[in-house]
Design a protein around this motif. Structure first.
Motif, short mmCIF file in Angstrom:
data_model
loop_
_atom_site.label_atom_id
_atom_site.label_comp_id
_atom_site.label_asym_id
_atom_site.label_seq_id
_atom_site.Cartn_x
_atom_site.Cartn_y
_atom_site.Cartn_z
N UNK A 299 0.83 -1.21 0.00
CA UNK A 299 0.00 0.00 0.00
C UNK A 299 0.86 1.25 0.00
N UNK A 300 1.87 1.28 0.86
CA UNK A 300 2.78 2.43 0.89
C UNK A 300 3.47 2.63 -0.46
N UNK A 301 3.85 1.51 -1.10
CA UNK A 301 4.53 1.60 -2.39
C UNK A 301 3.62 2.27 -3.42
N UNK A 302 2.33 1.90 -3.41
CA UNK A 302 1.38 2.50 -4.35
C UNK A 302 1.15 3.98 -4.03
N UNK A 303 1.10 4.32 -2.75
CA UNK A 303 0.93 5.72 -2.35
C UNK A 303 2.11 6.56 -2.88
N UNK A 304 3.33 6.06 -2.70
CA UNK A 304 4.49 6.78 -3.23
C UNK A 304 4.42 6.88 -4.75
N UNK A 305 4.09 5.75 -5.40
CA UNK A 305 4.04 5.73 -6.86
C UNK A 305 3.04 6.73 -7.41
N UNK A 306 1.84 6.76 -6.82
CA UNK A 306 0.81 7.69 -7.30
C UNK A 306 1.16 9.14 -6.95
N UNK A 307 1.85 9.36 -5.84
CA UNK A 307 2.27 10.73 -5.50
C UNK A 307 3.24 11.26 -6.55
N UNK A 308 4.16 10.39 -7.00
CA UNK A 308 5.08 10.78 -8.08
C UNK A 308 4.30 10.98 -9.38
N UNK A 309 3.42 10.02 -9.69
CA UNK A 309 2.69 10.04 -10.97
C UNK A 309 1.75 11.23 -11.08
N UNK A 310 1.24 11.72 -9.95
CA UNK A 310 0.29 12.84 -9.98
C UNK A 310 0.94 14.19 -9.77
N UNK A 311 2.23 14.23 -9.49
CA UNK A 311 2.88 15.51 -9.21
C UNK A 311 3.03 16.34 -10.49
N UNK A 312 2.44 17.54 -10.52
CA UNK A 312 2.60 18.39 -11.71
C UNK A 312 4.07 18.71 -11.99
N UNK A 385 13.39 0.12 2.78
CA UNK A 385 12.80 -0.07 4.11
C UNK A 385 12.36 -1.50 4.37
N UNK A 386 11.63 -2.10 3.39
CA UNK A 386 11.10 -3.46 3.58
C UNK A 386 10.79 -4.03 2.20
N UNK A 387 9.73 -4.85 2.08
CA UNK A 387 9.51 -5.57 0.83
C UNK A 387 8.30 -5.10 0.02
N UNK A 388 7.66 -4.02 0.43
CA UNK A 388 6.47 -3.56 -0.29
C UNK A 388 6.80 -3.05 -1.69
N UNK A 389 5.96 -3.41 -2.68
CA UNK A 389 6.22 -2.94 -4.05
C UNK A 389 4.92 -2.65 -4.78
N UNK A 390 5.03 -1.82 -5.81
CA UNK A 390 3.88 -1.49 -6.66
C UNK A 390 4.42 -0.84 -7.93
N UNK A 391 3.66 -0.96 -9.00
CA UNK A 391 4.00 -0.28 -10.24
C UNK A 391 2.80 0.55 -10.67
N UNK A 392 3.04 1.80 -11.04
CA UNK A 392 1.96 2.65 -11.54
C UNK A 392 2.41 3.27 -12.87
#
Lengths: 410, 410
Positions: A299-312, A385-392
């Motif tokens: 979940x954290x990985x997706x939050x970071x990914x979407x924060x990057x993806x949505x940043x103007x 930090x740990x093993x969480x992952x996500x791709x956006x």
């Protein structure tokens, strides 16, 4: 303003396999557009199970509310009868008050009468301008003709009829051999069109001849949706009409419950369609994959990914082919998910840019700049930090996005 | 690329009252910019209490971490000694690893030596490019000259020295009579500059001759910050350096504990400065106030307001002078806070646009369009649910924003 085909579009619309048990037709009802088809009807045979995922918007459209109510109620009766989906483009029938519900009722009643399918199994969607009354009479007037024209091979015409300001029609397919029999999946989508006077909306319809109970179908669809359509963003604005439906006709007589080959094939189709939506993002010139690993959890990985993806600021840097990793640090920092500045590493493609809280000693600006010149850009973040992952996935933010959404009045 | 003064800028820098007990100086250290001042020093007399609010970014800069640690530790000793603030522009000393901490330590040690103020009471801030080593030697070399030049009337030169790509220096003031004595407040800010190779950052320093214990000062500052600086947005991207400090010298001998006139005067100054930051937003041509009422609670109202203020589709509609209320419905729907489509009403200025789930019968497109042509636009939302309210401020999203952030390489 005529829009050119997106530079990120695939070469051509794919050759989609016919799905036994489902037939399509398209017509020009003149809802808003002239000289093109704008209504599609899909009719499924008895035995078809249907699952759906819809926008979470609190101001969602009348058709979305109607589909959600019917799918929730149909869990038991499921596949006893046939089913139909009618979609129009040009008008989203959203924020149209009680008139919106009337329009939905008029259309579903007419489809039910003419196709002899129970109204509880007739689903609709509308996509286009918000807040204008849907001229449902124009659609109702075409339903007999649509019913007469139904054809198993007409899915491509359906894909074209649901386009609004898309610059290309979107389709994807997969086949999978299960116990010597072939199961087919064909899907179509529309989304992120250009010159839209209102926000991009996304509609996706996927058909398979596999057999699967509705509950299993819904679980599979929701799970894959979280890794595909829920991992894309063009501009962070959520439509009032987003709808994704998956119909399993069972015509192949292959029960795919628990079958991982089928699940993988379905995910391939959904990923393909979701990427095509990004590739047709308003003003897009770059397709960006953001891979986040090493987070505290997925979940954290997706939050970071979407924060990057949505940043103007990240999206404009990509548009400017600027390897501006400081803006990625900023987007990670603001996301709210766990981060440690000194454990973070950032790569553009295979070029390591930053690690241990600063620019990497091996990094050369020219290497980063070369990666950013590509049409397809990969940004890799290891949170350490740990093993969480996500791709956006996302696209860049360009002058064309402003032109589409600011320069031309609705 | 030389930037023109923002069309939304005030006519001139205000005449700020001197604050007894605090002196300012500015110098040109050549951190990055040439031919302009880029370092400011403020020195406060013994008896001064200090409160601060800082960015919540997980990747915040070394100076921010240092200020936070010192303010947390100083709660007891508070005003026993003087205090100093040194700010440089041109380099944010963010994501510079352990070197960043070294730079902060070198600067604070030098300021402490030369001003004879304990290092624990020397605060710094840096604003500018991310990820480049701060040439702290250039700053340290100027500290003696800064100390010798300290002047109670030099706050305007401090306001200019902290600018990065701001198009105008920002100041605001208030005076309030309490028991026959005059208490003064003077504040300066920088933020949302243009042609920045990295994200806009915001620094705010406010000085008053009032007397207030540190805990009370901190509580007052945090509370007002939630209604002022935490209610503005230019592009939804959060800086790694945002810092707001409030210094109370006590030189007026007026204790303002619990004094509502002082609190109101301080809020006026903070609101003024926060609006000036928005008015200097990158590419801004419209200043937008979004008033949300009738929400379930104040928090929900702010969530709706910021969802509207951060929506690229709303911001581009404002840029295009398009009264596109459908996009506002969309932004409310996606915010995650409670909303009922059929209780919602939307006005542009005094023009009622939508109510009861649809466009108002009294609405004329020409009236909405006339409101959108103004430089200062008010959007009013009544959620129709309960008594929660909030006001947020933003600017439009224009081609100039893209030009600043995409067309020019860092």
């Amino acid at each position: 303003m005529a829009m050119l085909r997106s530079p990120l579009a695939p070469d051509h619309f794919p050759d989609l396999p016919d799905i036994a048990g489902v037939r399509f037709a398209a017509a020009a009802a003149g809802v808003k557009y002239q000289d093109r088809t704008d209504v599609m009807l899909a009719v499924m045979d008895p035995g078809t199970t249907i699952a759906g995922v819809f926008t979470k918007s609190a101001t969602r459209s009348a058709p979305v509310l109607d589909c959600q109510a019917k799918l929730a109620a149909a869990a038991d009766t499921a596949s006893a009868s046939g089913a139909a989906i009618l979609v129009n483009s040009g008008n989203s029938n959203a924020f149209t008050g009680h008139h919106g519900q009337t329009s939905v009722a008029e259309i579903t009643r007419s489809v039910a009468d003419i196709t002899n399918i129970p109204e509880a199994r007739v689903f609709t969607a509308s996509t286009g301008v918000i807040g204008e009354p849907l001229p449902h009479d124009r659609i109702v007037a075409k339903i007999s003709a649509l019913n007469n024209a139904l054809d198993t091979s007409a899915i491509d015409s359906a894909a074209h009829a649901i386009m609004t300001t898309d610059t290309f029609a979107k389709g994807a397919m997969a086949t999978v051999d299960i116990g010597g029999k072939t199961v087919s999946i064909s899907g179509i989508a529309k989304g992120s069109g250009m010159i839209a006077p209102d926000m991009a909306t996304m509609l996706v319809y996927i058909f398979t001849d596999a057999t699967l109970a509705q509950n299993d179908l819904q679980q599979l669809l929701s799970s894959i949706c979280d890794r595909t359509f829920n991992c894309i963003t063009v501009d962070s604005d959520t439509s009032t009409s987003d709808s994704l439906m998956l119909c399993a006709t069972g015509a192949s007589d292959v029960d795919v419950a628990g079958n991982s080959d089928f699940a993988m094939a379905l995910e391939t189709v959904m990923l393909d369609l979701s990427h095509q939506v990004v590739r047709d993002g308003e003003g897009a010139t770059k397709f960006v994959e953001i891979q986040v690993s090493g987070a505290m959890n997925d979940h954290d990985a997706k939050v970071h990914g979407l924060s990057i993806a949505n940043s103007p600021l990240v999206k404009t840097a990509v548009a400017g082919e600027d390897p501006n990793w400081g803006r990625i640090v900023m987007a990670i920092g603001k996301s709210g998910a766990a981060a440690d500045r000194d454990r973070l590493s950032i790569s553009f493609g295979d070029v390591l840019v930053a690690e241990k809280g600063w620019v990497s000693p091996t990094y050369k600006e020219a290497d980063g700049a070369a990666e950013m010149k590509k049409s397809n850009i990969t940004i890799k973040i290891d949170m350490g930090l740990a093993d969480g992952s996500a791709t956006v996935w996302t696209c860049d933010l360009t002058h064309q996005y402003i032109s589409i959404n600011a320069d031309y009045r609705s």
